[in-house]
Design a protein around this motif. Structure first.
Motif, PDB file in Angstrom:
ATOM      1  N   ARG A 129       0.837  -1.201   0.000  1.00 33.30           N
ATOM      2  CA  ARG A 129       0.000   0.000   0.000  1.00 33.30           C
ATOM      3  C   ARG A 129       0.874   1.255   0.000  1.00 33.30           C
ATOM      4  O   ARG A 129       0.542   2.249  -0.645  1.00 33.30           O
ATOM      5  N   CYS A 130       1.980   1.241   0.722  1.00 34.00           N
ATOM      6  CA  CYS A 130       2.909   2.383   0.703  1.00 34.00           C
ATOM      7  C   CYS A 130       3.469   2.578  -0.699  1.00 34.00           C
ATOM      8  O   CYS A 130       3.549   3.717  -1.187  1.00 34.00           O
ATOM      9  N   THR A 156      -3.420  16.835  -0.687  1.00 36.35           N
ATOM     10  CA  THR A 156      -2.302  16.032  -1.158  1.00 36.35           C
ATOM     11  C   THR A 156      -1.783  16.578  -2.468  1.00 36.35           C
ATOM     12  O   THR A 156      -0.573  16.676  -2.695  1.00 36.35           O
ATOM     13  N   ALA A 157      -2.706  16.970  -3.349  1.00 33.01           N
ATOM     14  CA  ALA A 157      -2.298  17.508  -4.642  1.00 33.01           C
ATOM     15  C   ALA A 157      -1.519  18.806  -4.477  1.00 33.01           C
ATOM     16  O   ALA A 157      -0.580  19.070  -5.223  1.00 33.01           O
ATOM     17  N   LEU A 158      -1.875  19.602  -3.483  1.00 37.25           N
ATOM     18  CA  LEU A 158      -1.211  20.875  -3.281  1.00 37.25           C
ATOM     19  C   LEU A 158       0.064  20.762  -2.444  1.00 37.25           C
ATOM     20  O   LEU A 158       0.886  21.660  -2.446  1.00 37.25           O
ATOM     21  N   ASP A 159       0.230  19.641  -1.732  1.00 35.14           N
ATOM     22  CA  ASP A 159       1.430  19.454  -0.915  1.00 35.14           C
ATOM     23  C   ASP A 159       1.915  18.000  -1.024  1.00 35.14           C
ATOM     24  O   ASP A 159       1.858  17.235  -0.060  1.00 35.14           O
ATOM     25  N   PRO A 160       2.383  17.598  -2.190  1.00 38.91           N
ATOM     26  CA  PRO A 160       2.789  16.199  -2.373  1.00 38.91           C
ATOM     27  C   PRO A 160       4.004  15.815  -1.541  1.00 38.91           C
ATOM     28  O   PRO A 160       4.133  14.649  -1.167  1.00 38.91           O
ATOM     29  N   GLN A 161       4.866  16.765  -1.204  1.00 34.86           N
ATOM     30  CA  GLN A 161       6.028  16.426  -0.379  1.00 34.86           C
ATOM     31  C   GLN A 161       5.602  15.954   1.008  1.00 34.86           C
ATOM     32  O   GLN A 161       6.188  15.039   1.571  1.00 34.86           O
ATOM     33  N   ARG A 162       4.585  16.605   1.554  1.00 33.63           N
ATOM     34  CA  ARG A 162       4.078  16.177   2.868  1.00 33.63           C
ATOM     35  C   ARG A 162       3.479  14.786   2.774  1.00 33.63           C
ATOM     36  O   ARG A 162       3.700  13.935   3.631  1.00 33.63           O
ATOM     37  N   ALA A 163       2.714  14.538   1.716  1.00 35.30           N
ATOM     38  CA  ALA A 163       2.114  13.218   1.539  1.00 35.30           C
ATOM     39  C   ALA A 163       3.185  12.147   1.379  1.00 35.30           C
ATOM     40  O   ALA A 163       3.072  11.051   1.943  1.00 35.30           O
ATOM     41  N   LEU A 164       4.249  12.447   0.637  1.00 34.01           N
ATOM     42  CA  LEU A 164       5.353  11.492   0.497  1.00 34.01           C
ATOM     43  C   LEU A 164       6.049  11.261   1.837  1.00 34.01           C
ATOM     44  O   LEU A 164       6.432  10.137   2.154  1.00 34.01           O
ATOM     45  N   ALA A 165       6.190  12.323   2.633  1.00 33.21           N
ATOM     46  CA  ALA A 165       6.796  12.177   3.961  1.00 33.21           C
ATOM     47  C   ALA A 165       5.931  11.297   4.860  1.00 33.21           C
ATOM     48  O   ALA A 165       6.454  10.494   5.641  1.00 33.21           O
ATOM     49  N   ILE A 223       3.952   8.885   3.830  1.00 37.06           N
ATOM     50  CA  ILE A 223       4.129   7.510   3.345  1.00 37.06           C
ATOM     51  C   ILE A 223       5.448   6.943   3.856  1.00 37.06           C
ATOM     52  O   ILE A 223       5.505   5.799   4.314  1.00 37.06           O
ATOM     53  N   GLU A 224       6.506   7.740   3.799  1.00 36.24           N
ATOM     54  CA  GLU A 224       7.810   7.274   4.276  1.00 36.24           C
ATOM     55  C   GLU A 224       7.775   7.016   5.783  1.00 36.24           C
ATOM     56  O   GLU A 224       8.353   6.031   6.266  1.00 36.24           O
ATOM     57  N   ALA A 225       7.085   7.854   6.539  1.00 35.72           N
ATOM     58  CA  ALA A 225       6.956   7.631   7.983  1.00 35.72           C
ATOM     59  C   ALA A 225       6.211   6.329   8.260  1.00 35.72           C
ATOM     60  O   ALA A 225       6.615   5.538   9.121  1.00 35.72           O
ATOM     61  N   LYS A 226       5.133   6.104   7.519  1.00 37.87           N
ATOM     62  CA  LYS A 226       4.370   4.862   7.692  1.00 37.87           C
ATOM     63  C   LYS A 226       5.246   3.657   7.353  1.00 37.87           C
ATOM     64  O   LYS A 226       5.239   2.652   8.059  1.00 37.87           O
ATOM     65  N   ARG A 227       6.021   3.763   6.274  1.00 33.52           N
ATOM     66  CA  ARG A 227       6.905   2.667   5.871  1.00 33.52           C
ATOM     67  C   ARG A 227       7.921   2.369   6.987  1.00 33.52           C
ATOM     68  O   ARG A 227       8.198   1.213   7.292  1.00 33.52           O
ATOM     69  N   ARG A 228       8.457   3.416   7.610  1.00 34.74           N
ATOM     70  CA  ARG A 228       9.443   3.225   8.676  1.00 34.74           C
ATOM     71  C   ARG A 228       8.806   2.604   9.923  1.00 34.74           C
ATOM     72  O   ARG A 228       9.430   1.781  10.604  1.00 34.74           O
TER      73      ARG A 228
END
Length: 149
Positions: A12-13, A78-87, A89-94
């Motif tokens: 899912r990530c 999310t569309a307006l701040d994709p970097q936050r959304a990617l962060a 996802i990365e936090a969830k992955r960690r």
């Protein structure tokens, strides 16, 4: 149970990150549309009676089919701040990797869980999976707080 759940969450990530990459191709257009929409809203506020503005706004910003208002809002953010959304996802992955590591290190060691940390690790993975409960690969046994054994 937990290895399948870890694989499910990692997938899912990966899906979320891929969707954000695809979205990044249309972000410049979304920003232009957002600026245009704000100008139209300001113009509407000057010319349209307040009682009619809410209905016009609803018609101007319909939610994508099948999404609730909150989900549509999250999609726009999310569309307006994709970097936050990617962060996120990365936090969830960690978090998934950390919990999976705890469970793997304790496998077969009956002495390791004196304070309930392994149960908390499994609960954490189950909670992270809850937003995907409608996914076809989601298993009912992963529902947090429910013991199906």
């Amino acid at each position: 149970m937990s290895n399948d759940l870890v694989q499910f969450l990692r997938a899912r990530c990966d899906e979320g990150a891929k969707q954000l990459q695809e979205l990044s191709n249309v972000i410049p257009r979304l920003e232009w549309l957002s600026d245009r929409a704000m100008r139209l809203e300001r113009e509407m506020e000057r010319r349209v009676p307040r009682a009619e503005q809410a209905e016009i706004m609803r018609l101007m910003r319909p939610e994508p089919e099948g999404l609730t208002w909150i989900e549509g809002t999250q999609m726009r953010q999310t569309a307006l701040d994709p970097q936050r959304a990617l962060a996120e996802i990365e936090a969830k992955r960690r978090i998934v990797d950390l919990m999976a590591g705890m469970l793997a290190a304790a496998k077969g060691d009956s002495e390791v869980d004196h304070y309930g940390g392994l149960g908390a690790a499994e609960d954490t993975l189950e909670l992270l999976a809850l937003p995907y409960a409608d996914h076809p690969d989601y298993r009912a046994e992963w529902r947090a707080g429910e013991d199906t054994t």
